[in-house]
Design a protein around this motif. Structure first.
Motif, mmCIF file in Angstrom:
data_model
loop_
_atom_site.group_PDB
_atom_site.id
_atom_site.type_symbol
_atom_site.label_atom_id
_atom_site.label_comp_id
_atom_site.label_asym_id
_atom_site.label_seq_id
_atom_site.Cartn_x
_atom_site.Cartn_y
_atom_site.Cartn_z
ATOM 1 N N ILE A 87 0.850 -1.204 0.000
ATOM 2 C CA ILE A 87 0.000 0.000 0.000
ATOM 3 C C ILE A 87 0.886 1.254 0.000
ATOM 4 O O ILE A 87 1.788 1.373 0.837
ATOM 5 C CB ILE A 87 -0.919 0.033 1.250
ATOM 6 C CG1 ILE A 87 -1.742 -1.254 1.362
ATOM 7 C CG2 ILE A 87 -1.804 1.270 1.262
ATOM 8 C CD1 ILE A 87 -2.798 -1.457 0.325
ATOM 9 N N ILE A 88 0.631 2.143 -0.905
ATOM 10 C CA ILE A 88 1.424 3.378 -0.923
ATOM 11 C C ILE A 88 0.548 4.633 -0.801
ATOM 12 O O ILE A 88 1.039 5.746 -0.857
ATOM 13 C CB ILE A 88 2.324 3.471 -2.192
ATOM 14 C CG1 ILE A 88 1.513 3.158 -3.435
ATOM 15 C CG2 ILE A 88 3.550 2.599 -2.062
ATOM 16 C CD1 ILE A 88 2.177 3.583 -4.713
ATOM 17 N N GLU A 89 -0.767 4.432 -0.624
ATOM 18 C CA GLU A 89 -1.643 5.583 -0.413
ATOM 19 C C GLU A 89 -1.822 5.791 1.092
ATOM 20 O O GLU A 89 -2.297 4.883 1.781
ATOM 21 C CB GLU A 89 -3.026 5.372 -1.051
ATOM 22 C CG GLU A 89 -3.026 5.290 -2.549
ATOM 23 C CD GLU A 89 -2.857 3.852 -3.046
ATOM 24 O OE1 GLU A 89 -2.603 2.953 -2.196
ATOM 25 O OE2 GLU A 89 -2.977 3.626 -4.251
ATOM 26 N N PRO A 90 -1.434 6.954 1.619
ATOM 27 C CA PRO A 90 -1.544 7.180 3.068
ATOM 28 C C PRO A 90 -2.967 7.026 3.599
ATOM 29 O O PRO A 90 -3.171 6.573 4.725
ATOM 30 C CB PRO A 90 -1.044 8.607 3.268
ATOM 31 C CG PRO A 90 -0.809 9.178 1.931
ATOM 32 C CD PRO A 90 -0.868 8.112 0.916
ATOM 33 N N PHE A 91 -3.951 7.396 2.772
ATOM 34 C CA PHE A 91 -5.344 7.356 3.225
ATOM 35 C C PHE A 91 -5.750 5.939 3.659
ATOM 36 O O PHE A 91 -6.431 5.762 4.675
ATOM 37 C CB PHE A 91 -6.271 7.854 2.105
ATOM 38 C CG PHE A 91 -7.716 7.650 2.429
ATOM 39 C CD1 PHE A 91 -8.353 8.460 3.369
ATOM 40 C CD2 PHE A 91 -8.450 6.625 1.837
ATOM 41 C CE1 PHE A 91 -9.680 8.255 3.705
ATOM 42 C CE2 PHE A 91 -9.780 6.416 2.169
ATOM 43 C CZ PHE A 91 -10.391 7.238 3.098
ATOM 44 N N ILE A 92 -5.301 4.925 2.903
ATOM 45 C CA ILE A 92 -5.691 3.538 3.205
ATOM 46 C C ILE A 92 -5.116 3.111 4.564
ATOM 47 O O ILE A 92 -5.828 2.542 5.399
ATOM 48 C CB ILE A 92 -5.237 2.578 2.076
ATOM 49 C CG1 ILE A 92 -5.957 2.969 0.778
ATOM 50 C CG2 ILE A 92 -5.501 1.120 2.439
ATOM 51 C CD1 ILE A 92 -5.569 2.166 -0.423
ATOM 52 N N ILE A 93 -3.836 3.421 4.782
ATOM 53 C CA ILE A 93 -3.206 3.040 6.063
ATOM 54 C C ILE A 93 -3.857 3.797 7.221
ATOM 55 O O ILE A 93 -4.145 3.229 8.274
ATOM 56 C CB ILE A 93 -1.693 3.331 6.038
ATOM 57 C CG1 ILE A 93 -1.067 2.551 4.887
ATOM 58 C CG2 ILE A 93 -1.042 2.954 7.359
ATOM 59 C CD1 ILE A 93 0.365 2.884 4.626
ATOM 60 N N PRO B 99 3.424 9.631 11.240
ATOM 61 C CA PRO B 99 4.163 9.828 9.981
ATOM 62 C C PRO B 99 3.248 9.773 8.750
ATOM 63 O O PRO B 99 3.478 10.494 7.772
ATOM 64 C CB PRO B 99 5.149 8.659 9.962
ATOM 65 C CG PRO B 99 5.279 8.238 11.370
ATOM 66 C CD PRO B 99 3.956 8.501 12.010
ATOM 67 N N PHE B 100 2.200 8.952 8.817
ATOM 68 C CA PHE B 100 1.267 8.861 7.680
ATOM 69 C C PHE B 100 0.357 10.090 7.619
ATOM 70 O O PHE B 100 -0.053 10.511 6.555
ATOM 71 C CB PHE B 100 0.430 7.575 7.762
ATOM 72 C CG PHE B 100 1.266 6.335 7.692
ATOM 73 C CD1 PHE B 100 1.802 5.918 6.473
ATOM 74 C CD2 PHE B 100 1.551 5.596 8.819
ATOM 75 C CE1 PHE B 100 2.603 4.797 6.394
ATOM 76 C CE2 PHE B 100 2.349 4.467 8.746
ATOM 77 C CZ PHE B 100 2.882 4.067 7.536
ATOM 78 N N GLY C 191 -1.634 14.488 2.735
ATOM 79 C CA GLY C 191 -2.017 15.275 1.568
ATOM 80 C C GLY C 191 -1.466 14.706 0.264
ATOM 81 O O GLY C 191 -2.035 14.921 -0.815
ATOM 82 N N ALA C 192 -0.363 13.966 0.402
ATOM 83 C CA ALA C 192 0.289 13.451 -0.816
ATOM 84 C C ALA C 192 -0.430 12.213 -1.345
ATOM 85 O O ALA C 192 -1.166 11.552 -0.608
ATOM 86 C CB ALA C 192 1.730 13.108 -0.488
ATOM 87 N N ASP C 193 -0.203 11.920 -2.596
ATOM 88 C CA ASP C 193 -0.823 10.737 -3.183
ATOM 89 C C ASP C 193 -0.072 9.470 -2.769
ATOM 90 O O ASP C 193 -0.666 8.435 -2.508
ATOM 91 C CB ASP C 193 -0.833 10.847 -4.728
ATOM 92 C CG ASP C 193 -1.783 11.947 -5.180
ATOM 93 O OD1 ASP C 193 -2.722 12.250 -4.416
ATOM 94 O OD2 ASP C 193 -1.580 12.500 -6.265
#
Lengths: 197, 102
Positions: free
Chosen positions: A46-52, A128-129, A134-136
């Motif tokens: 997973i590289i999308e912060p929103f999911i984590i 940290p997430f 805000g970033a993708d």
């Protein structure tokens, strides 16, 4: 209600130790759980912060509600049992005494400590997430920072345990840290195994 | 001072109190001392049971308010079993004097 009165109620019901125990146990529990969620996300790629954040906050909120409700109900039941036994020993009703008032407040205070401890731990681990929310996408370093915070939290709980036991606090911190490393190794091994299937 | 008022003034009280282990004897003494002006309190554990303890409470002062002391003790979850000794009036009669007369 004044803070000193709350402390007085906690003292006369001998609840300060119980609160401390719930705070450390549930905080430790919450830290390991959210660290597991973070590492699981790392393996899932997973590289999308929103999911984590969604997964981690979901877990944190669930632990908060579970910590509050389960501890409130069980502590209240225990306190009422102790209270009835004390009333029997005293041979009179104690509902209007300080102990009677404490019985109504103390389970709630215990529940708050037990609920907020994992919630705060999970918010700190997810910090940290949140910073890259805000970033993708983000780099793997964010994962490392999060795991580092988890390990720091675990060693802080270890320090607290050492202070309670009045033994070598660093020994306890190392023990708590070892639990964190064991968790990381187990997740890494299982993660690698799953990746190779 | 009204006529007879001095006679009703309590200057010594010895109480037999049953209390839970918590609040402890310090808390009890502190609260009783604070409930009336110019009094001294002495508390001694006489007997300890599993959940309760019996205390002998000696209160000495110029104008002890028994009702207030009773209220304070009850608020702490304890209760007065008996009033073992009481001294009223102008002058405090000591236990020694009491024993000598008897």
């Amino acid at each position: 209600m004044r803070f000193s009165k709350i402390i007085y109620y906690l003292r006369i019901t001998r609840n300060l130790e119980i609160i401390r125990r719930y705070f450390i146990t549930n905080g430790f529990d919450g830290t390991i759980t959210i660290m597991g969620v973070v590492l699981g996300n790392l393996y899932a790629g997973i590289i999308e912060p929103f999911i984590i954040l969604a997964a981690g906050l979901g877990g944190g909120i669930a632990m908060f509600i579970s910590g509050i409700s389960s501890v409130y109900l069980s502590e209240r039941a225990e306190k009422i049992k102790e209270f009835r036994q004390l009333e029997l020993a005293m041979g009179k009703k104690l509902a209007r005494s300080d102990i009677g008032e404490a019985i109504r407040i103390v389970p709630f205070m215990t529940a708050l400590a037990s609920g907020f401890s994992p919630l705060i731990a999970s918010l700190l681990i997810l910090l940290p997430f949140m910073a890259v929310a805000g970033a993708d996408t983000f780099t793997i370093n964010t994962y490392y920072q999060s795991v580092l915070i988890s390990l720091l939290l675990l060693s802080s709980f270890g320090l607290m345990m050492g202070k309670v036991a009045r033994q070598n606090i660093w020994k306890y911190a190392l023990k708590a840290l070892a639990v964190g490393f064991v968790t990381i190794v187990v997740i890494l091994v299982i993660g690698q195994y799953l990746l190779n299937i | 001072m009204k006529k007879g008022e001095a006679m009703c003034k309590i200057n010594l009280l010895i109480l037999d109190v049953l209390k839970p282990h918590k609040p402890d004897i310090m808390e009890l003494c502190k609260d009783v001392t604070e409930c009336t002006k110019n009094i001294s309190v002495n508390a001694r554990v006489v007997e300890i049971d599993e959940k309760t303890e019996s205390i002998q409470l000696i209160v000495k002062g110029e104008n002890i308010d028994l009702e207030k002391i009773k209220e304070t003790i009850e608020k702490l979850g304890a209760s007065i079993h008996s009033i073992d000794e009481i001294s009223m009036g102008y002058e405090l009669i000591s236990s020694k004097e009491f024993a000598r007369i008897n």
